[in-house]
Enzyme design. Sequence first.
Site, PDB file in Angstrom:
ATOM      1  N   MET A  27       3.531   5.496  -0.368  1.00  0.00           N
ATOM      2  CA  MET A  27       4.753   6.173  -0.837  1.00  0.00           C
ATOM      3  C   MET A  27       5.626   5.185  -1.619  1.00  0.00           C
ATOM      4  O   MET A  27       6.822   5.426  -1.796  1.00  0.00           O
ATOM      5  CB  MET A  27       5.522   6.758   0.353  1.00  0.00           C
ATOM      6  CG  MET A  27       4.693   7.817   1.092  1.00  0.00           C
ATOM      7  SD  MET A  27       5.678   9.026   1.985  1.00  0.00           S
ATOM      8  CE  MET A  27       6.565   7.998   3.113  1.00  0.00           C
ATOM      9  N   HIS A  34       1.269  -3.457   2.276  1.00  0.00           N
ATOM     10  CA  HIS A  34       0.502  -2.696   1.287  1.00  0.00           C
ATOM     11  C   HIS A  34      -0.444  -3.632   0.519  1.00  0.00           C
ATOM     12  O   HIS A  34      -1.579  -3.269   0.214  1.00  0.00           O
ATOM     13  CB  HIS A  34       1.438  -2.012   0.278  1.00  0.00           C
ATOM     14  CG  HIS A  34       2.320  -0.964   0.886  1.00  0.00           C
ATOM     15  ND1 HIS A  34       3.663  -1.150   1.070  1.00  0.00           N
ATOM     16  CD2 HIS A  34       2.045   0.286   1.335  1.00  0.00           C
ATOM     17  CE1 HIS A  34       4.189  -0.052   1.614  1.00  0.00           C
ATOM     18  NE2 HIS A  34       3.229   0.825   1.786  1.00  0.00           N
ATOM     19  N   VAL A 173       0.872  -5.964   9.235  1.00  0.00           N
ATOM     20  CA  VAL A 173       1.391  -7.245   8.740  1.00  0.00           C
ATOM     21  C   VAL A 173       2.824  -7.388   9.255  1.00  0.00           C
ATOM     22  O   VAL A 173       3.618  -6.442   9.159  1.00  0.00           O
ATOM     23  CB  VAL A 173       1.339  -7.304   7.194  1.00  0.00           C
ATOM     24  CG1 VAL A 173       1.940  -8.606   6.676  1.00  0.00           C
ATOM     25  CG2 VAL A 173      -0.108  -7.160   6.717  1.00  0.00           C
ATOM     26  N   ARG A 184      10.975   1.077   5.326  1.00  0.00           N
ATOM     27  CA  ARG A 184      12.246   1.489   5.944  1.00  0.00           C
ATOM     28  C   ARG A 184      13.041   0.311   6.511  1.00  0.00           C
ATOM     29  O   ARG A 184      14.205   0.487   6.869  1.00  0.00           O
ATOM     30  CB  ARG A 184      11.991   2.544   7.029  1.00  0.00           C
ATOM     31  CG  ARG A 184      11.580   3.904   6.454  1.00  0.00           C
ATOM     32  CD  ARG A 184      11.521   4.979   7.533  1.00  0.00           C
ATOM     33  NE  ARG A 184      11.434   6.312   6.978  1.00  0.00           N
ATOM     34  CZ  ARG A 184      10.301   7.037   6.886  1.00  0.00           C
ATOM     35  NH1 ARG A 184       9.155   6.531   7.310  1.00  0.00           N
ATOM     36  NH2 ARG A 184      10.326   8.254   6.381  1.00  0.00           N
TER      37      ARG A 184
HETATM   38  O1  PAF Z   1       1.521   6.156   5.212  1.00  0.00           O
HETATM   39  C1  PAF Z   1       2.050   6.623   4.183  1.00  0.00           C
HETATM   40  O2  PAF Z   1       2.649   5.913   3.377  1.00  0.00           O
HETATM   41  C2  PAF Z   1       1.969   8.112   3.932  1.00  0.00           C
HETATM   42  O3  PAF Z   1       2.024   8.823   5.117  1.00  0.00           O
HETATM   43  C3  PAF Z   1       0.746   8.512   3.098  1.00  0.00           C
HETATM   44  C4  PAF Z   1      -0.544   8.203   3.834  1.00  0.00           C
HETATM   45  C5  PAF Z   1       0.763   7.791   1.766  1.00  0.00           C
HETATM   46  C6  PAF Z   1       0.775  10.026   2.832  1.00  0.00           C
HETATM   47  O4  PAF Z   1       1.909  10.404   2.137  1.00  0.00           O
END
Ligand code: PAF
Length: 297
Positions: A27, A34, A173, A184
């Site tokens: 997101m 990430h 992580v 967040r």
């Molecule tokens: O983990 C997330 O960031 C979200 O739940 C995902 C898997 C991208 C789905 O919107």
Amino acid sequence: MQVIDTLSELRLARKGLSGTIGLVPTMGALHAGHYALMEQARGENDQVIATIFINPLQFAPTEDLSTYPRDLPNDLKLLESAGVDLVFTPTPAIMYPADFQTAVEVSRIAQGLEGGQRPGHFRGVTTVVSKLFNLTQPDRAYFGQKDAQQVAVIRRMVYDLNFPLEVVVCPTVRAEDGLALSSRNAYLTSEQRQAAPVLYRAMRSAGDAYDQGERDPNRLRAILEAIVEAEPLADLEYASITNAQTLAELQQPTDQAMLLSMAVRIGRARLIDNLLLPLSLNDRSGLSIALANPEYQ
Ligand code: PAF
């Protein structure tokens, strides 16, 4: 790196990709957690697709959809440096055209923990993730352990609906003080940020008790609760000890792998975290065994 925001461009670009495809759905507001997912996908696939989409379906009307952190320029820099080949950044209107009427819903395993606190959340997640799977047709899809229930729910969906792909789970992580990285965390003031490692501290204390032989889930749960309740800025939503594979809440002592999970509010931030017991399971190979339901193989 190609950046694409329409379905037709994505279909065309996907046709041009050969070899194995790793998908990392996100997101946005990307951080080192990430980056680790992208790196693992890069190492295991010929091509890596990342998606950035703040999925309105997985937010309740009372939640933080409108304030969720957004930073596309920075996200694209991170994805480029991680060697991602293709980034899909659709708008809500592209993902959910007018009169959209379909949902994908996993039942039992989506009901406790986060599903209990956030009704409809996993229905939103599984609906968007199944759309992203159909659009990108990956061989592997990468998710973080921090959202352990999300991994379990998506694995169930993949098995039940015969998506021809492997779900790969990567370790959480953490910052040096143990706070799990999360988009967040940006909501925390500096005083709240100092209080936030309380989740990890609580889980590690329960982990230490486990190492010393404690197997009673009620006593382990009590350790989590006592430590969070002693932190004045933290409001405990739940502290849970479940079977790591079924996510069924445990009441009796057991030697099976356990998943400690917590949701804690600190100021505007709702933080979630989890840890597997025994603690040795929280690395890449431990996770893939402990969180995988053998029935799905
Ligand atoms: O983990 C997330 O960031 C979200 O739940 C995902 C898997 C991208 C789905 O919107």
